[in-house]
Enzyme design. Structure first.
Site, short mmCIF file in Angstrom:
data_model
loop_
_atom_site.label_atom_id
_atom_site.label_comp_id
_atom_site.label_asym_id
_atom_site.label_seq_id
_atom_site.Cartn_x
_atom_site.Cartn_y
_atom_site.Cartn_z
N TYR A 143 -107.49 -42.62 -73.18
CA TYR A 143 -108.09 -42.26 -74.47
C TYR A 143 -108.97 -41.04 -74.30
O TYR A 143 -109.48 -40.75 -73.23
CB TYR A 143 -108.83 -43.43 -75.12
CG TYR A 143 -109.92 -44.12 -74.33
CD1 TYR A 143 -111.14 -43.49 -74.08
CD2 TYR A 143 -109.75 -45.43 -73.91
CE1 TYR A 143 -112.15 -44.14 -73.40
CE2 TYR A 143 -110.77 -46.10 -73.22
CZ TYR A 143 -111.96 -45.45 -72.98
OH TYR A 143 -112.96 -46.11 -72.31
N CYS A 144 -109.11 -40.27 -75.38
CA CYS A 144 -109.84 -39.00 -75.39
C CYS A 144 -109.44 -38.13 -74.19
O CYS A 144 -110.29 -37.72 -73.40
CB CYS A 144 -111.35 -39.25 -75.38
SG CYS A 144 -112.33 -37.79 -75.86
N PRO A 145 -108.14 -37.83 -74.06
CA PRO A 145 -107.68 -37.06 -72.90
C PRO A 145 -108.17 -35.61 -72.95
O PRO A 145 -108.34 -35.03 -74.01
CB PRO A 145 -106.15 -37.12 -73.02
CG PRO A 145 -105.91 -37.29 -74.49
CD PRO A 145 -107.04 -38.14 -74.99
N LYS A 156 -108.05 -42.91 -64.76
CA LYS A 156 -109.24 -42.24 -65.30
C LYS A 156 -110.42 -43.20 -65.39
O LYS A 156 -110.29 -44.34 -65.84
CB LYS A 156 -108.91 -41.69 -66.70
CG LYS A 156 -110.08 -41.04 -67.43
CD LYS A 156 -109.60 -40.46 -68.75
CE LYS A 156 -110.74 -39.96 -69.61
NZ LYS A 156 -110.24 -39.37 -70.88
#
EC number: 2.3.1.204
Length: 273
Positions: A143-145, A156
């Site tokens: 998420y939120c890459p 991550k």
């Protein structure tokens, strides 16, 4: 350049990791804007913060076609949404996530990459005894890459963003210290599923794959706490020659904080009601 930016003579310290449920994420974003505006005169600052059961949404998230349904999913899991004052996408915050804001003066200009590299250098120093395998680069499926996702073995555990205000820059990171990284990612995946409902949108939202995310505790296979990580932050900065002074906002900063908080509350009221 990153490590050089960290080598400030003095840091004001703002530890907001133990304020509990009454400390709202809108206050955090107002705080960073306040510190950015005064950093040229007051000097560099490092702010640490924890928010309980919060999902921070970006500007693009606010444009999701079925946002209300997505928010219902968050509420069902006991999480509250907050709209940040900058870009980026949905990020999960809870008691196992340490947020760090490195606030630096833009004297002579700090290019965007240098700000990211400074935070990357700090995190690598924090965990130098445990690993030399912290990589920076987008983790597809997280998420939120972004290009400054931090990962170990492809999973991550942190993401870095920046906010620039009035001659100051706040480099912000969320560190998933403990708990389940994949469970946090599952929540974001469910949020997007409900908020999109299969519709095609102009903006491409991430397809979240929970297995791409983990906490540092999971990755390093050793117990870790937010408090332990905060000690590592301070120790790393002192090893670079900085003096650290626990601080509070000045009278002028407090007034500015009130204005900034009002803006954040207005923004959230318009989107979330």
């Amino acid at each position: 350049m990153g490590i050089e930016l960290l080598k400030q003579e003095h840091y004001r310290i703002f530890d907001q990791t133990s304020l509990g449920n009454t400390f709202h994420a809108t206050q955090s974003f107002a705080m960073d804007d306040t510190l950015c505006a005064s950093v040229a005169t007051e000097g560099a600052a490092i702010r640490s913060w924890v928010h309980h059961e919060t999902v921070v949404l970006g500007i693009q998230d606010a444009r999701l076609p079925h946002l209300d349904d997505g928010i219902d999913v968050l509420h069902a899991h006991g999480f509250q949404p907050v709209i940040r004052n900058s870009g980026g996408l949905a990020v999960v915050l809870d008691a196992g996530v340490l947020n760090i804001s490195l606030v630096l003066p833009e004297r002579g200009g700090i290019d965007i990459d240098s700000g990211y590299e400074a935070m990357l250098a700090l995190v690598r120093r924090m965990f130098a005894e445990e690993t030399d395998a912290i990589n920076a680069g987008e983790v597809v499926g997280s998420y939120c890459p972004g290009s400054y996702d931090l990962s170990i073995a492809g999973k991550k555990f942190a993401g870095i963003s920046q906010r620039r205000v009035r001659g100051g820059v706040a480099v912000q990171i969320y560190l998933c210290v403990n708990g389940s990284g994949s469970a946090r990612a599952q929540l974001v995946r469910d949020f997007y599923a409900a908020a999109l409902q299969g519709e095609t949108t102009k903006f491409v939202y991430p397809t979240v794959v929970p297995e791409t995310m983990a906490s540092l505790e999971e990755l390093l296979q050793r117990p870790l706490t937010v408090e332990d990580c905060l000690v590592r932050v301070y120790r790393s900065l002192m090893e670079l020659g900085a003096t650290l002074t626990p601080s509070v906002l000045s009278e002028v900063e407090n007034e500015r904080f009130g204005v900034n908080l009002g803006r954040m509350l207005d923004r959230n009221e318009k989107v979330l009601g």
